[in-house]
Motif scaffolding. Structure first.
Motif, PDB file in Angstrom:
ATOM      1  N   TRP A   7       0.941  -1.485  -0.226  1.00 38.27           N
ATOM      2  CA  TRP A   7       0.063  -0.036   0.009  1.00 38.27           C
ATOM      3  C   TRP A   7       0.838   1.200  -0.173  1.00 38.27           C
ATOM      4  CZ3 TRP A   7      -5.511  -0.090  -0.824  1.00 38.27           C
ATOM      5  CH2 TRP A   7      -5.587   1.062  -0.552  1.00 38.27           C
ATOM      6  N   LYS A   8       2.001   0.957   0.874  1.00 38.03           N
ATOM      7  CA  LYS A   8       2.518   1.978   0.952  1.00 38.03           C
ATOM      8  C   LYS A   8       3.476   2.647  -0.525  1.00 38.03           C
ATOM      9  CE  LYS A   8       4.119   5.912   3.879  1.00 38.03           C
ATOM     10  NZ  LYS A   8       3.899   6.797   3.671  1.00 38.03           N
ATOM     11  N   PHE A   9       3.934   1.751  -0.894  1.00 39.01           N
ATOM     12  CA  PHE A   9       5.467   1.413  -2.005  1.00 39.01           C
ATOM     13  C   PHE A   9       4.686   1.087  -3.438  1.00 39.01           C
ATOM     14  CE2 PHE A   9       7.316   1.799   2.247  1.00 39.01           C
ATOM     15  CZ  PHE A   9       8.298   2.771   2.148  1.00 39.01           C
ATOM     16  N   GLY A  10       3.798  -0.176  -3.472  1.00 39.26           N
ATOM     17  CA  GLY A  10       3.761  -0.589  -4.509  1.00 39.26           C
ATOM     18  C   GLY A  10       2.495  -0.385  -5.219  1.00 39.26           C
ATOM     19  N   PHE A  11       1.990  -0.157  -4.312  1.00 38.43           N
ATOM     20  CA  PHE A  11       0.205   0.524  -5.138  1.00 38.43           C
ATOM     21  C   PHE A  11       0.159   2.008  -5.781  1.00 38.43           C
ATOM     22  CE2 PHE A  11      -2.264  -2.872  -2.428  1.00 38.43           C
ATOM     23  CZ  PHE A  11      -2.737  -3.913  -3.707  1.00 38.43           C
ATOM     24  N   PRO A  12       1.140   3.686  -4.700  1.00 38.85           N
ATOM     25  CA  PRO A  12       0.967   4.452  -6.053  1.00 38.85           C
ATOM     26  C   PRO A  12       2.343   3.802  -7.148  1.00 38.85           C
ATOM     27  CG  PRO A  12       1.675   4.178  -3.992  1.00 38.85           C
ATOM     28  CD  PRO A  12       1.547   2.944  -3.889  1.00 38.85           C
ATOM     29  N   VAL A  13       3.123   3.208  -7.093  1.00 37.73           N
ATOM     30  CA  VAL A  13       4.490   2.811  -8.140  1.00 37.73           C
ATOM     31  C   VAL A  13       3.288   2.177  -9.113  1.00 37.73           C
ATOM     32  CG1 VAL A  13       6.040   1.834  -9.646  1.00 37.73           C
ATOM     33  CG2 VAL A  13       6.107   2.900  -6.956  1.00 37.73           C
ATOM     34  N   ILE A  14       2.767   1.301  -8.999  1.00 41.50           N
ATOM     35  CA  ILE A  14       1.719   1.252  -9.816  1.00 41.50           C
ATOM     36  C   ILE A  14       0.220   1.697 -10.316  1.00 41.50           C
ATOM     37  CG2 ILE A  14      -0.579  -1.167 -10.244  1.00 41.50           C
ATOM     38  CD1 ILE A  14       1.383  -2.719  -8.336  1.00 41.50           C
ATOM     39  N   VAL A  15      -0.355   2.470  -9.574  1.00 42.28           N
ATOM     40  CA  VAL A  15      -1.061   3.638 -10.161  1.00 42.28           C
ATOM     41  C   VAL A  15      -0.728   4.160 -10.956  1.00 42.28           C
ATOM     42  CG1 VAL A  15      -2.502   5.119  -8.931  1.00 42.28           C
ATOM     43  CG2 VAL A  15      -2.593   3.380  -7.969  1.00 42.28           C
ATOM     44  N   ASN A  16       0.218   5.114 -10.361  1.00 45.41           N
ATOM     45  CA  ASN A  16       1.181   5.757 -11.255  1.00 45.41           C
ATOM     46  C   ASN A  16       1.643   5.300 -12.498  1.00 45.41           C
ATOM     47  OD1 ASN A  16       2.538   8.172 -11.900  1.00 45.41           O
ATOM     48  ND2 ASN A  16       4.613   8.089 -10.910  1.00 45.41           N
ATOM     49  N   MET A  17       2.281   4.277 -12.705  1.00 50.01           N
ATOM     50  CA  MET A  17       2.243   3.478 -14.073  1.00 50.01           C
ATOM     51  C   MET A  17       0.488   3.193 -14.719  1.00 50.01           C
ATOM     52  SD  MET A  17       4.834   0.882 -12.688  1.00 50.01           S
ATOM     53  CE  MET A  17       5.045   0.034 -14.302  1.00 50.01           C
ATOM     54  N   VAL A  18       0.403   2.888 -14.487  1.00 46.93           N
ATOM     55  CA  VAL A  18      -1.567   3.277 -15.446  1.00 46.93           C
ATOM     56  C   VAL A  18      -1.811   4.133 -15.425  1.00 46.93           C
ATOM     57  CG1 VAL A  18      -3.688   2.164 -14.683  1.00 46.93           C
ATOM     58  CG2 VAL A  18      -1.676   0.345 -13.871  1.00 46.93           C
ATOM     59  N   ASN A  19      -2.253   5.174 -14.244  1.00 49.31           N
ATOM     60  CA  ASN A  19      -2.305   6.303 -14.923  1.00 49.31           C
ATOM     61  C   ASN A  19      -1.230   7.075 -16.066  1.00 49.31           C
ATOM     62  OD1 ASN A  19      -3.693   6.622 -12.797  1.00 49.31           O
ATOM     63  ND2 ASN A  19      -3.524   7.541 -11.690  1.00 49.31           N
ATOM     64  N   GLU A  20       0.438   6.989 -15.941  1.00 46.45           N
ATOM     65  CA  GLU A  20       1.101   7.143 -16.515  1.00 46.45           C
ATOM     66  C   GLU A  20       0.678   6.309 -18.760  1.00 46.45           C
ATOM     67  OE1 GLU A  20       4.809   6.661 -15.877  1.00 46.45           O
ATOM     68  OE2 GLU A  20       5.034   8.036 -14.337  1.00 46.45           O
ATOM     69  N   ARG A  21       1.090   5.457 -18.318  1.00 44.79           N
ATOM     70  CA  ARG A  21       0.223   4.397 -19.372  1.00 44.79           C
ATOM     71  C   ARG A  21      -1.323   4.715 -20.293  1.00 44.79           C
ATOM     72  NH1 ARG A  21       2.290   2.077 -23.434  1.00 44.79           N
ATOM     73  NH2 ARG A  21       0.264  -0.038 -24.262  1.00 44.79           N
ATOM     74  N   LYS A  22      -2.958   4.838 -19.037  1.00 47.10           N
ATOM     75  CA  LYS A  22      -3.494   5.958 -19.508  1.00 47.10           C
ATOM     76  C   LYS A  22      -3.433   7.210 -20.060  1.00 47.10           C
ATOM     77  CE  LYS A  22      -8.087   7.225 -17.645  1.00 47.10           C
ATOM     78  NZ  LYS A  22      -8.540   8.349 -18.150  1.00 47.10           N
ATOM     79  N   ALA A  23      -2.289   8.429 -19.457  1.00 52.04           N
ATOM     80  CA  ALA A  23      -2.606   9.859 -20.089  1.00 52.04           C
ATOM     81  C   ALA A  23      -1.459   9.849 -21.625  1.00 52.04           C
ATOM     82  CB  ALA A  23      -1.331  10.174 -19.712  1.00 52.04           C
TER      83      ALA A  23
END
Length: 165
Positions: A26-42
């Motif tokens: 939750w602290k380190f993995g999900f933000p990176v994954i969410v950030n990667m998903v958001n970057e991919r979406k962008a």
């Protein structure tokens, strides 16, 4: 049956390890994954936007191409109309010139024919006059060949002139 029913201590430690792994993720993995998903979406959204813009540009280019092609066709048609008009004008001018030249040549030929006709008539008259004089001369010589015939003819002419007065 130990396999199916876990021990409370095992369950406790498994829960703690699960919560620690969940916390770390939750602290380190999900933000990176969410950030990667958001970057991919962008990136995908940007790619879709660019593709849409490219399609619009392509459609505009096609419309411009069609309008340029139509304009070229219109200009071609106009040039062909102008060429046909010019051709017709040149043909008409040439025909008019030919008619004028034909009329001029005809008039010159008529004038030449008339001149030759008058010359021929004049020549014929001269020949007729010459022949008439020659014939008259021969007739007079024949009829007035003697002195007595000449005197009789003179007397007759004097009598005619005297009677006409």
């Amino acid at each position: 049956m130990d396999l199916l029913t876990p021990d409370f201590g095992l369950l406790f430690w498994m829960t703690i390890v699960f919560l620690v792994v969940l916390f770390i993720l939750w602290k380190f993995g999900f933000p990176v994954i969410v950030n990667m998903v958001n970057e991919r979406k962008a990136f995908i959204d940007d790619s879709l936007r660019k593709a849409h813009e490219a399609n619009e540009k392509l459609a505009n280019i096609q419309k411009e191409g069609e309008s340029i092609l139509q304009e070229a066709r219109d200009k071609q048609a106009q040039i062909l109309r102008e060429a046909a008009a010019t051709r017709d004008a040149i043909v008409e001018k040439a025909q008019e010139k030919a008619r004028e030249e034909g009329a001029r040549l005809l008039n010159e030929a008529k004038a030449e024919i008339e001149t030759q006709k008058q010359a021929a008539i004049s020549d014929i008259r001269k020949q007729v006059a010459t022949l008439s004089i020659e014939i008259s001369e021969k007739i007079l010589r024949e009829k007035l060949g003697t002195d007595k015939a000449q005197m009789d003819y003179i007397d007759r002419m004097l009598d005619e002139v005297s009677s006409n007065k």
